[in-house]
Design a protein around this motif. Structure first.
Motif, PDB file in Angstrom:
ATOM      1  N   VAL A 409      -5.780   9.659  -6.844  1.00  0.00           N
ATOM      2  CA  VAL A 409      -7.186   9.509  -6.467  1.00  0.00           C
ATOM      3  C   VAL A 409      -8.060  10.220  -7.496  1.00  0.00           C
ATOM      4  N   ILE A 445     -15.541   8.330   0.724  1.00  0.00           N
ATOM      5  CA  ILE A 445     -14.580   7.567  -0.071  1.00  0.00           C
ATOM      6  C   ILE A 445     -15.328   6.398  -0.688  1.00  0.00           C
ATOM      7  N   ASN A 446     -15.351   6.354  -2.017  1.00  0.00           N
ATOM      8  CA  ASN A 446     -16.086   5.300  -2.734  1.00  0.00           C
ATOM      9  C   ASN A 446     -17.528   5.207  -2.221  1.00  0.00           C
ATOM     10  N   LEU A 456      -5.719   8.725   2.229  1.00  0.00           N
ATOM     11  CA  LEU A 456      -6.157   8.290   0.900  1.00  0.00           C
ATOM     12  C   LEU A 456      -5.286   7.158   0.371  1.00  0.00           C
ATOM     13  N   LYS A 457      -5.918   6.278  -0.410  1.00  0.00           N
ATOM     14  CA  LYS A 457      -5.209   5.163  -1.050  1.00  0.00           C
ATOM     15  C   LYS A 457      -5.352   5.280  -2.560  1.00  0.00           C
ATOM     16  N   ASP A 460      -8.804   5.605  -4.841  1.00  0.00           N
ATOM     17  CA  ASP A 460      -9.983   6.069  -4.109  1.00  0.00           C
ATOM     18  C   ASP A 460     -10.728   7.134  -4.913  1.00  0.00           C
ATOM     19  N   VAL A 462     -12.992  10.278  -4.251  1.00  0.00           N
ATOM     20  CA  VAL A 462     -13.181  11.141  -3.082  1.00  0.00           C
ATOM     21  C   VAL A 462     -14.232  12.204  -3.372  1.00  0.00           C
TER      22      VAL A 462
END
Length: 728
Positions: A409, A445-446, A456-457, A460, A462
């Protein structure tokens, strides 16, 4: 001369010829990269270790010295320095032969002694369980590793040789060691980039944990190799010709998954052995980074790439320093082909990880990134050690951080952070800095607000929102995944709980002093000092915290303080009542409100001192207290402060007509009386013709009068049949 001759060992006949031959091969052939004086030190270390271990044998019947010699031999493949090799030769002498650290320091220097000490188990301390002893030994080893990573390299070589030679052990011991290896040592090898060691430890663990499954899969894999040879050869030729056509020099080879990874894939994805083996894997090694990307483009032109199956670990390396391009292609006959593309330097790091620092030292320090990442992880171990209360908790944090699956991330400034799969916004906040974690209140997030528990992906961005007066919430422990986050939260909560417990303990002690008609000023510092020495306690606050947490009874402490002050009266204090402890409802974690009766201001209440939980507030008629199993000494008279300002949860049960809109009508009536609804659930009637429906509310009210007003308002509704305040 490093080679061993008769004059080096007075009782040469006592050494088995095969051991002497192995020692000379190690000293003459395997350590060619060392200076002559270093090899002479290793010769002395072998002689010393052999003498210390003489008469000891392994389970297989071999002389014990063959084990440290083999461990040192494994380390020479990584070109470790003479200090590490000497420590490998001596790694069991402190533990098994009674040789002291001072003696090793005098003969081989302090660095060697520190390495050997880091490898030695903690035998002299007493532990409550085998698990606690094991965890404490891991903690010692991991902290020694944080100071000097060579401790772990020696330990991994030690574990690797032990795993290779476990056939002579009992099956139960084999399984215990294999489980420990799979849970801790194999992941550590993977975490610091020792891929070859990780693969072998993983396979050997699988072999001893599941011998039958291992045997069946090994036999099937051997048979499959012959059937796959033609397809592998065709793909290899296709790749080589394509790269040659575009002028790329490359080394291309097929690679096989280890047995345990095949078994895991079969289990996780519910695949058959043949389906797992249908994936062909190849590795392409080229001269530099630009050629890696050229190679990728050429192979995508040769075979079609499978969407979503490309990973760029060159631009974003793994935390252990691993770099490669990964892609999956549709090969001939529709077979999937997994390809790794990397440079020679990347290949060395992939195999040797942090050990490549010793293997391929160069003036430009080209592997500083790997060293830096490993160093950061090792430093995080020291942080966990500070925040973890005990060894088992510390080991739990380490296990969490050893899982290899990660997400990558970005911070708002574009910096990349890698976190374990399943990490949340709170984990990210603590990864940035512990102060950010402690003060976080929200996350974006975004650029969009999300809950702090959001997982979280990859990719992302953050952003953490903080507040100066915010503090960690105990509920965070239910969803954070990283050891750092968990450790910091627990440490903060323990500190807060200690402070709250000291305050409550002081109130309970003053209450008990009043019961004895003993003025608080009569308990002087001198009296406290006597009490602390008598009970072996460090400070007055520790005693007060124990009282607040229910580990000591205030009346017992007070009686002893009165005796030490010379003011104890023989009349029984149990017949007297002191002033009630005032409850404001905002005292913190040391005072809790019982879930069985949910007391609210206005209810007659009693306090129950419960060990490790502090003071639990119950109503007078609580079913838990009325059962009569509560020790009277643990009951404290308490009363509500007249100025309680917070809201309290109270459950009520409402029986209403089973009609459309009933819930909305009741909710509106509750809102009219300035009450919050914290939770609501309905129980539909079993029979469609049944007239009534039951609704369970958890209301937030300020006091008993507030609740009474709400209940009167609800009873006035036409569709309400019965209302009841519920208890457990």
């Amino acid at each position: 001369m490093a080679a061993l001759a008769a004059h080096d060992v007075p009782e040469l006949a006592a050494i088995a010829p095969q051991v002497l031959d192995a020692a000379n091969r190690f000293l003459i052939d395997d350590t060619q990269y060392l200076k002559p004086e270093d090899r002479d030190m290793l010769s002395r270390a072998f002689v010393f270790s052999e003498a210390a271990h003489r008469g000891q044998t392994r389970q297989s019947g071999e002389p014990y010295i063959s084990h440290p010699l083999a461990v040192a031999g494994i380390l020479t493949a990584w070109h470790l320095d003479a200090q590490a090799l000497a420590a490998a030769l001596l790694h069991d002498v402190m533990e098994d032969t009674g040789v002291s650290k001072l003696e090793i320091t005098e003969k081989f220097g302090k660095p060697v002694a520190e390495l050997v000490d880091g490898m030695s188990k903690i035998d002299k301390l007493e532990f409550q369980s085998k698990e606690e002893a094991q965890a404490e030994n891991f903690r010692k080893m991991l902290l020694a590793m944080a100071r000097d990573v060579r401790v772990m390299l020696i330990k991994l070589a030690d574990r690797l040789h032990n795993m290779r030679t476990m056939d002579a052990m009992r099956p139960d011991k084999q399984k215990r060691i294999a489980r420990e290896t799979m849970d801790i040592y194999a992941p550590i090898a993977n975490r610091i980039g020792l891929n070859a060691v990780y693969q072998e430890l993983d396979d050997l663990s699988f072999k001893y944990l599941h011998p039958r499954r291992h045997g069946v899969l090994a036999k099937a894999l051997k048979a499959a190799r012959g059937n796959r040879r033609e397809v592998v050869s065709k793909i290899l030729d296709g790749i080589k010709h394509k790269l040659a056509d575009v002028g790329i020099e490359a080394s291309v080879s097929g690679r096989e998954k280890n047995l345990n990874s095949i078994y895991r894939k079969m289990q996780e994805k519910q695949l058959s052995f043949s389906e797992v083996l249908d994936i062909y894997a190849f590795r392409v090694i080229v001269k530099d980074v630009p050629t890696c990307y050229l190679t990728l483009g050429s192979l995508h032109a040769l075979y079609k790439p499978i969407a979503g199956k490309f990973k760029d670990y060159i631009a974003i390396p793994k935390s252990n320093g691993y770099q490669s391009l990964h892609t999956t292609l549709f090969g001939p006959y529709g077979t999937p082909i997994e390809i790794q593309i990397r440079t020679q330097d990347m290949h060395r790091i992939a195999d040797a990880g942090v050990a490549s620092h010793w293997m391929y030292k160069s003036g430009d320090d080209s592997f500083s990134d790997v060293q830096q990442k490993t160093h950061q992880w090792l430093q995080s171990l020291l942080e966990l050690q500070t925040d973890s209360g005990d060894a088992i908790e510390f080991l739990e944090h380490i296990k969490v951080d050893l899982f290899p699956d990660q997400v990558y991330v970005f911070t708002p400034k574009g910096k990349i952070l890698n976190l374990p799969q399943g990490a949340t916004c709170v984990d990210f906040a603590y990864a940035v800095h512990s102060d950010i974690g402690d003060r976080c209140i929200a996350a974006k997030i975004n650029h969009e607000l999300v809950p702090l528990r959001y997982k979280l992906k990859n990719g992302d961005q953050v952003e953490i929102v903080t507040a100066a007066h915010a503090k960690p919430n105990p509920s965070w422990l239910t969803f954070v995944t990283t050891g750092k986050a968990r450790g910091h939260i627990r440490h903060f909560l323990k500190s807060m709980r200690f402070e709250d417990s000291v305050q409550l303990g002081e109130r309970l002690l003053l209450n008990a002093l009043s019961t004895l008609h003993l003025p608080s000023q009569s308990v002087t510092d001198e009296v406290w000092d006597k009490y602390l020495r008598e009970n072996g306690v460090k400070s007055r606050n520790d005693v007060l915290a124990d009282i607040g947490l229910g580990k000591r009874l205030a009346v017992v402490v007070t009686k002893r303080l009165a005796q030490l002050a010379g003011q104890w009266q023989e009349e029984s204090p149990s017949s007297k009542k002191g002033p009630a402890v005032t409850i404001r409802g905002t005292e913190g974690m040391a005072i809790q409100f019982a879930r069985c009766c949910n007391p609210i201001p206005g209810d007659p209440i009693l306090g129950l001192v419960k060990k490790d939980q502090g003071l639990i507030i119950h109503t007078h008629d609580c079913p838990v207290l009325s059962k009569g199993r509560v020790d009277a000494d643990k009951l404290i008279d308490v009363e509500w402060d007249p100025e309680v300002s917070r809201l309290f949860d109270v459950p009520i049960r409402v029986l209403v007509d089973n009609a459309r809109g009933a819930l909305a009508t009741i909710a509106a009536a509750i809102a009219e009386h300035d009450a919050n609804i914290a939770a609501v659930s309905t129980q539909e009637p079993e029979d469609e013709d049944q007239r009534y429906m039951q609704i369970q509310f958890t209301l937030q009210v300020s006091n008993r009068q507030h609740l009474a007003r709400i209940l009167r308002g609800l009873r006035a509704l036409e569709n309400v049949y019965r209302i009841q305040r519920t208890r457990a």
